[in-house]
Design a protein around this motif. Structure first.
Motif, PDB file in Angstrom:
ATOM      1  N   GLN A   1       1.038  -1.076  -0.067  1.00 46.59           N
ATOM      2  CA  GLN A   1      -0.133   0.070   0.001  1.00 46.59           C
ATOM      3  C   GLN A   1       0.945   1.079   0.009  1.00 46.59           C
ATOM      4  OE1 GLN A   1      -3.329   0.204  -0.190  1.00 46.59           O
ATOM      5  NE2 GLN A   1      -3.693   2.214   0.300  1.00 46.59           N
ATOM      6  N   PRO A   2       0.893   2.015  -0.995  1.00 44.29           N
ATOM      7  CA  PRO A   2       1.729   3.376  -0.995  1.00 44.29           C
ATOM      8  C   PRO A   2       1.232   4.009   0.106  1.00 44.29           C
ATOM      9  CG  PRO A   2      -0.179   3.231  -3.011  1.00 44.29           C
ATOM     10  CD  PRO A   2      -0.211   2.077  -2.254  1.00 44.29           C
ATOM     11  N   SER A   3       1.982   4.850   0.843  1.00 45.38           N
ATOM     12  CA  SER A   3       1.966   5.926   1.671  1.00 45.38           C
ATOM     13  C   SER A   3       1.884   7.405   1.257  1.00 45.38           C
ATOM     14  CB  SER A   3       2.618   5.553   2.876  1.00 45.38           C
ATOM     15  OG  SER A   3       4.181   5.925   2.564  1.00 45.38           O
ATOM     16  N   TYR A   4       2.019   7.793   0.003  1.00 52.50           N
ATOM     17  CA  TYR A   4       1.934   8.963  -0.296  1.00 52.50           C
ATOM     18  C   TYR A   4       0.883   9.387  -1.283  1.00 52.50           C
ATOM     19  CZ  TYR A   4       3.781  13.270  -2.399  1.00 52.50           C
ATOM     20  OH  TYR A   4       3.897  14.622  -2.943  1.00 52.50           O
ATOM     21  N   PRO A   5       0.317  10.520  -1.017  1.00 54.58           N
ATOM     22  CA  PRO A   5       0.458  11.339  -0.005  1.00 54.58           C
ATOM     23  C   PRO A   5      -0.412  10.823   1.527  1.00 54.58           C
ATOM     24  CG  PRO A   5      -1.335  12.274  -1.230  1.00 54.58           C
ATOM     25  CD  PRO A   5      -0.888  10.890  -1.976  1.00 54.58           C
ATOM     26  N   PRO A   6       0.054  11.378   2.518  1.00 56.57           N
ATOM     27  CA  PRO A   6      -0.747  10.976   3.625  1.00 56.57           C
ATOM     28  C   PRO A   6      -1.943  11.722   3.636  1.00 56.57           C
ATOM     29  CG  PRO A   6       0.910  12.540   4.268  1.00 56.57           C
ATOM     30  CD  PRO A   6       1.019  12.199   2.769  1.00 56.57           C
ATOM     31  N   TYR A   7      -2.964  10.683   4.632  1.00 54.87           N
ATOM     32  CA  TYR A   7      -4.256  11.181   4.554  1.00 54.87           C
ATOM     33  C   TYR A   7      -5.141  10.798   5.939  1.00 54.87           C
ATOM     34  CZ  TYR A   7      -5.597   6.269   3.264  1.00 54.87           C
ATOM     35  OH  TYR A   7      -5.856   5.036   3.477  1.00 54.87           O
ATOM     36  N   ASN A   8      -6.254  11.340   6.075  1.00 53.32           N
ATOM     37  CA  ASN A   8      -6.888  10.962   7.332  1.00 53.32           C
ATOM     38  C   ASN A   8      -8.311  10.878   6.754  1.00 53.32           C
ATOM     39  OD1 ASN A   8      -4.802  11.645   9.187  1.00 53.32           O
ATOM     40  ND2 ASN A   8      -5.670  13.733   9.413  1.00 53.32           N
ATOM     41  N   ILE A   9      -8.974   9.904   7.283  1.00 54.81           N
ATOM     42  CA  ILE A   9     -10.492   9.785   7.231  1.00 54.81           C
ATOM     43  C   ILE A   9     -10.999   9.931   8.355  1.00 54.81           C
ATOM     44  CG2 ILE A   9     -12.475   8.233   6.303  1.00 54.81           C
ATOM     45  CD1 ILE A   9     -10.479   6.891   4.538  1.00 54.81           C
ATOM     46  N   GLU A  10     -12.113  10.951   8.599  1.00 49.11           N
ATOM     47  CA  GLU A  10     -12.748  11.241   9.800  1.00 49.11           C
ATOM     48  C   GLU A  10     -14.493  11.289   9.528  1.00 49.11           C
ATOM     49  OE1 GLU A  10     -12.466  15.797  10.987  1.00 49.11           O
ATOM     50  OE2 GLU A  10     -11.229  15.762   9.412  1.00 49.11           O
ATOM     51  N   LEU A  11     -15.085  11.020  10.570  1.00 52.92           N
ATOM     52  CA  LEU A  11     -16.268  11.127  10.768  1.00 52.92           C
ATOM     53  C   LEU A  11     -16.546  12.556  11.234  1.00 52.92           C
ATOM     54  CD1 LEU A  11     -19.184   9.571  10.806  1.00 52.92           C
ATOM     55  CD2 LEU A  11     -18.738   9.090  13.134  1.00 52.92           C
ATOM     56  N   THR A  12     -17.516  13.099  10.540  1.00 50.72           N
ATOM     57  CA  THR A  12     -17.744  14.440  10.748  1.00 50.72           C
ATOM     58  C   THR A  12     -19.376  14.816  11.098  1.00 50.72           C
ATOM     59  OG1 THR A  12     -18.277  15.105   8.604  1.00 50.72           O
ATOM     60  CG2 THR A  12     -15.994  15.379   9.172  1.00 50.72           C
ATOM     61  N   GLY A  13     -20.085  13.913  11.132  1.00 48.53           N
ATOM     62  CA  GLY A  13     -21.426  13.809  11.706  1.00 48.53           C
ATOM     63  C   GLY A  13     -22.127  12.565  11.253  1.00 48.53           C
ATOM     64  N   GLU A  14     -23.449  12.561  11.582  1.00 50.51           N
ATOM     65  CA  GLU A  14     -24.211  11.250  11.424  1.00 50.51           C
ATOM     66  C   GLU A  14     -24.186  11.115   9.747  1.00 50.51           C
ATOM     67  OE1 GLU A  14     -28.335   9.311  11.561  1.00 50.51           O
ATOM     68  OE2 GLU A  14     -27.764  10.704  13.195  1.00 50.51           O
ATOM     69  N   ASP A  15     -23.705  10.016   9.189  1.00 45.81           N
ATOM     70  CA  ASP A  15     -23.323   9.583   7.698  1.00 45.81           C
ATOM     71  C   ASP A  15     -22.687  10.812   6.850  1.00 45.81           C
ATOM     72  OD1 ASP A  15     -24.825   7.299   8.042  1.00 45.81           O
ATOM     73  OD2 ASP A  15     -26.733   8.213   7.921  1.00 45.81           O
ATOM     74  N   LYS A  16     -21.812  11.368   7.551  1.00 44.15           N
ATOM     75  CA  LYS A  16     -20.996  12.399   6.942  1.00 44.15           C
ATOM     76  C   LYS A  16     -19.446  12.355   7.178  1.00 44.15           C
ATOM     77  CE  LYS A  16     -24.557  15.929   6.516  1.00 44.15           C
ATOM     78  NZ  LYS A  16     -24.512  17.432   6.895  1.00 44.15           N
ATOM     79  N   TYR A  17     -18.563  12.235   6.285  1.00 42.94           N
ATOM     80  CA  TYR A  17     -17.107  11.551   6.437  1.00 42.94           C
ATOM     81  C   TYR A  17     -16.243  12.635   5.499  1.00 42.94           C
ATOM     82  CZ  TYR A  17     -19.677   7.378   7.033  1.00 42.94           C
ATOM     83  OH  TYR A  17     -20.635   6.551   7.524  1.00 42.94           O
ATOM     84  N   ARG A  18     -15.152  12.876   5.924  1.00 44.35           N
ATOM     85  CA  ARG A  18     -14.252  13.992   5.287  1.00 44.35           C
ATOM     86  C   ARG A  18     -12.878  12.989   5.264  1.00 44.35           C
ATOM     87  NH1 ARG A  18     -13.292  19.764   7.268  1.00 44.35           N
ATOM     88  NH2 ARG A  18     -14.852  19.999   5.734  1.00 44.35           N
ATOM     89  N   ILE A  19     -12.327  13.145   3.945  1.00 44.65           N
ATOM     90  CA  ILE A  19     -11.005  12.609   3.622  1.00 44.65           C
ATOM     91  C   ILE A  19     -10.100  14.081   3.650  1.00 44.65           C
ATOM     92  CG2 ILE A  19      -9.617  11.444   2.024  1.00 44.65           C
ATOM     93  CD1 ILE A  19     -11.885   9.898   1.062  1.00 44.65           C
ATOM     94  N   THR A  20      -9.096  13.982   4.458  1.00 45.87           N
ATOM     95  CA  THR A  20      -8.121  15.201   4.199  1.00 45.87           C
ATOM     96  C   THR A  20      -6.614  14.552   3.682  1.00 45.87           C
ATOM     97  OG1 THR A  20      -9.186  16.209   6.032  1.00 45.87           O
ATOM     98  CG2 THR A  20      -7.038  16.876   5.415  1.00 45.87           C
ATOM     99  N   MET A  21      -6.331  14.946   2.523  1.00 45.82           N
ATOM    100  CA  MET A  21      -5.033  14.618   2.106  1.00 45.82           C
ATOM    101  C   MET A  21      -4.070  15.649   2.209  1.00 45.82           C
ATOM    102  SD  MET A  21      -6.315  12.438  -1.179  1.00 45.82           S
ATOM    103  CE  MET A  21      -4.605  11.676  -1.370  1.00 45.82           C
TER     104      MET A  21
END
Length: 107
Positions: free
Chosen positions: A1-21
């Motif tokens: 699994q490549p590690s670039y670029p680093p990212y986060n996956i977060e839960l921002t609300g009920e049934d809402k998500y955010r991927i931050t790269m």
């Protein structure tokens, strides 16, 4: 699994998500997002720098990349924005009314 670029996956609300790269060094015009069925693809092509540079240390990676995210059923990309070197992709799971549980009155 490549590690670039680093990212986060977060839960921002009920049934809402955010991927931050972390995509520092890329211009927003160099970044592309594509959704095909349940696959989100984020890619970037760094324009070639024709200036010759002599680095004493080079720790900032500015190479082209492609990263794929498998989206669950009924998850849709709502928006994407770029701020301070971070790409934020907001997702939401939208379940069709026909698939939601419903109460059946007893008569």
């Amino acid at each position: 699994q490549p590690s670039y670029p680093p990212y986060n996956i977060e839960l921002t609300g009920e049934d809402k998500y955010r991927i931050t790269m972390a995509v520092a060094g890329f211009d927003p015009a160099e970044i592309a997002l594509e959704v095909n069925q349940n696959m989100l693809t984020v890619s970037a092509n760094k324009a070639a720098d024709n200036q010759e540079k002599t680095y004493l240390y080079q720790g900032i990676a500015a190479r082209s990349f492609e990263r794929r995210f498998q989206l669950a059923d009924h998850v849709q990309v709502q928006s994407a924005n770029y701020h301070n070197g971070l790409l934020h992709v907001d997702l939401q799971r939208i379940i069709p009314e026909s698939m939601k549980p419903r109460s059946i009155p007893i008569s």
